[in-house]
Scaffold this active site. Structure first.
Site, PDB file in Angstrom:
ATOM      1  N   ASP A 151       2.281   1.957   3.362  1.00  0.00           N
ATOM      2  CA  ASP A 151       3.102   0.957   4.085  1.00  0.00           C
ATOM      3  C   ASP A 151       4.522   1.443   3.724  1.00  0.00           C
ATOM      4  O   ASP A 151       5.354   1.448   4.664  1.00  0.00           O
ATOM      5  CB  ASP A 151       3.080  -0.505   3.412  1.00  0.00           C
ATOM      6  CG  ASP A 151       1.746  -0.928   3.360  1.00  0.00           C
ATOM      7  OD1 ASP A 151       0.804  -0.701   4.139  1.00  0.00           O
ATOM      8  OD2 ASP A 151       1.604  -1.878   2.493  1.00  0.00           O
ATOM      9  N   HIS A 209       0.963  -1.125   0.140  1.00  0.00           N
ATOM     10  CA  HIS A 209       0.137   0.032   0.155  1.00  0.00           C
ATOM     11  C   HIS A 209       0.932   1.312   0.032  1.00  0.00           C
ATOM     12  O   HIS A 209       2.088   1.168   0.543  1.00  0.00           O
ATOM     13  CB  HIS A 209      -0.857  -0.116   1.262  1.00  0.00           C
ATOM     14  CG  HIS A 209      -1.652  -1.208   1.536  1.00  0.00           C
ATOM     15  ND1 HIS A 209      -1.314  -2.249   2.124  1.00  0.00           N
ATOM     16  CD2 HIS A 209      -3.097  -1.083   1.234  1.00  0.00           C
ATOM     17  CE1 HIS A 209      -2.428  -3.014   2.286  1.00  0.00           C
ATOM     18  NE2 HIS A 209      -3.567  -2.492   1.852  1.00  0.00           N
TER      19      HIS A 209
HETATM   20  C1  XUL Z   1      -7.585  -6.477   3.982  1.00  0.00           C
HETATM   21  C2  XUL Z   1      -6.933  -7.115   3.035  1.00  0.00           C
HETATM   22  C3  XUL Z   1      -6.141  -5.866   2.138  1.00  0.00           C
HETATM   23  C4  XUL Z   1      -6.038  -5.996   0.693  1.00  0.00           C
HETATM   24  C5  XUL Z   1      -5.103  -4.887   0.133  1.00  0.00           C
HETATM   25  O1  XUL Z   1      -8.501  -7.703   4.439  1.00  0.00           O
HETATM   26  O2  XUL Z   1      -6.987  -7.948   2.567  1.00  0.00           O
HETATM   27  O3  XUL Z   1      -4.756  -5.868   2.989  1.00  0.00           O
HETATM   28  O4  XUL Z   1      -5.579  -7.184   0.413  1.00  0.00           O
HETATM   29  O5  XUL Z   1      -5.732  -3.391   0.570  1.00  0.00           O
END
Ligand code: XUL
Ligand code: CO
Length: 439
Positions: A106, A103
């Protein structure tokens, strides 16, 4: 060779075979071994989830962080982000995975303002570029965190305030740019707060139209910016909201179709999201695959006794075998892969546990791959299933499927042909057969 954060781990985790007792070795994952028409690495395309493994602290709703990571010990947020990234790349390299997923928030800290957050992201993208070039590790997918910042408490794309939706749209633009810059092969949209808490204050149709518009803008931006990665939508039924709009694969596919987005997206199916929706992992994979829309997988597992997203590392061979059967039947995941969206338990405080967890997950999928390939090679299920539907390949079955007959003609046929004879579905026999392959 990076060697600051995991000095107790050798330069590379190696394959030692199934009799090895070395916890820091693969027992089944032998990356260059050919299975069918590809190597194990080409089939499995493993990826590490940056957020859980490098930003995770072990904190839960009842307690403070339990992990003390040396890469989190730096005072300044930017120094901390850089150190975290170096630890991550050292880990990727030593583990021998080719991909990671991230992300925006992150890899780079959020600033005081949107502009500052963008600048931080650009700096860390530069750093990632250098580390990717040094190690050869690549981005499977990037995404935007549209759920942690309190401005998103009532949704991002589905927020009732257009100003917040605009903030989210601008953030996604930068996250797509970051993914593009880093050569990401996919970009994920997980609707972290795209859902509702109560219908008393919610116009569901309006919110779904907002979400569709948001995704259309992203599609248009992708076209003009030249990013060629695959867009993926990741379903999840609930958590953090009570009811998420992308509830499961079927719901997400219908949404994409209804709003004319279906040609631009595939699905990223997560095991624990499937079970939270009351489905099995393989059910969700099968639904996506049948629609030609299985793009990538978040490889983890839940706990049958707990009703929330525990995000544990996958270890169940039945589950990895069923997953690999579906993936092999559709000839792989294309640009997608198996991303370990999984976290260590709060009590697994040693950084070494990150290695054990990933080694276990990789071995579980490598074993699933070997078993599934053997089942396919032996055609034991394929022949049975083909035979089960054989009546549709000739006679009345073929006429029904080709549209040659309607209800009138079928009635005439039935009156001439009498009552159908039930045939066994052989479930128990097939379960025994599967068991004979799981070894
Ligand atoms: C949350 C989840 C996230 C997504 C990306 O449950 O799975 O981490 O994969 O935002
Ligand atoms: Co996920």
């Amino acid at each position: 060779m990076l060697n600051n954060y995991f000095p107790q781990v050798p330069d590379r985790i190696t394959f030692e075979g199934k009799d090895s007792k070395n916890p820091l070795a693969f027992k089944y994952y032998d990356k260059n071994r050919r299975v069918g028409n590809k190597t194990m690495a080409e089939h499995l395309r493993f990826s590490v989830a940056y957020w859980h493994s490098f930003m995770g602290t072990g904190a839960d709703l009842f307690g403070a962080p339990s992990f003390k990571r040396t890469w989190h010990s730096f005072k300044s947020p930017l120094d901390r982000a850089k150190a975290t990234m170096e630890a991550a790349f050292e880990f990727f390299q030593k583990l021998g995975v080719e991909y990671y997923c991230f992300h925006d928030r992150d890899i780079a800290p959020e600033g005081e303002t949107f502009a500052e957050s963008c600048k931080n992201l650009e700096r860390l993208v530069d750093h990632a570029k250098t580390l990717q070039a040094e190690t050869g590790v690549k981005v499977l997918w990037g995404t935007a965190n549209l759920f942690s910042n309190p401005i998103y408490a009532q949704g991002a794309a589905t927020n009732p305030n257009a100003h917040v939706m605009a903030y989210a749209a601008a953030q996604v633009k930068h996250a797509i740019d970051a993914t593009h810059e880093l050569g990401g092969e996919n970009y994920v949209f997980w609707g972290g707060r795209e859902g509702y808490e109560t219908l008393l204050n919610t116009d569901m149709k309006q919110e779904q139209e907002q979400l569709a518009r948001f995704l259309h803008m992203a599609v248009e931006y992708k076209r003009t910016s030249g990013f060629t990665g695959q867009f993926l939508l990741e379903p999840k039924p609930a958590e953090p909201t009570k009811h998420q709009y992308d509830f499961d694969a079927s719901t997400a596919l219908y949404f994409l179709k209804q709003y004319d987005l279906i040609d631009h997206f595939k699905l990223n199916i997560e095991a624990n999201h499937a079970t939270l929706a009351g489905h099995s992992f393989e059910h969700e994979l099968a639904v996506a695959s049948a629609a030609g829309k299985l793009g990538s997988v978040d490889a983890n597992r839940g706990d049958t006794l707990l009703g929330w997203d525990t995000d544990q590392f996958p270890t169940d061979l039945y589950s990895t075998t069923m997953a690999m059967l579906i993936i092999l039947r559709q000839n792989g995941l294309g640009s997608g892969g198996l991303n370990f969206d999984a976290k260590l338990r709060r009590s697994s405080v040693d950084p070494l546990d990150l290695f054990y967890a990933h080694i276990g997950g990789m071995d579980a999928f490598a074993r699933g791959l070997l078993i599934a390939q053997k089942i396919l090679d032996d055609r034991v299920l394929a022949d049975f299933v083909a035979e089960r539907y054989a009546s549709y390949r000739s006679g009345i079955g073929r006429d029904i499927m080709s549209g040659a007959v309607g209800l009138n003609e079928i009635e005439q046929w039935l009156l001439q042909n009498g009552e159908p004879i039930p045939q066994s579905g052989r479930q128990e026999m097939l379960e025994n057969l599967l068991n004979s392959y799981i070894q």
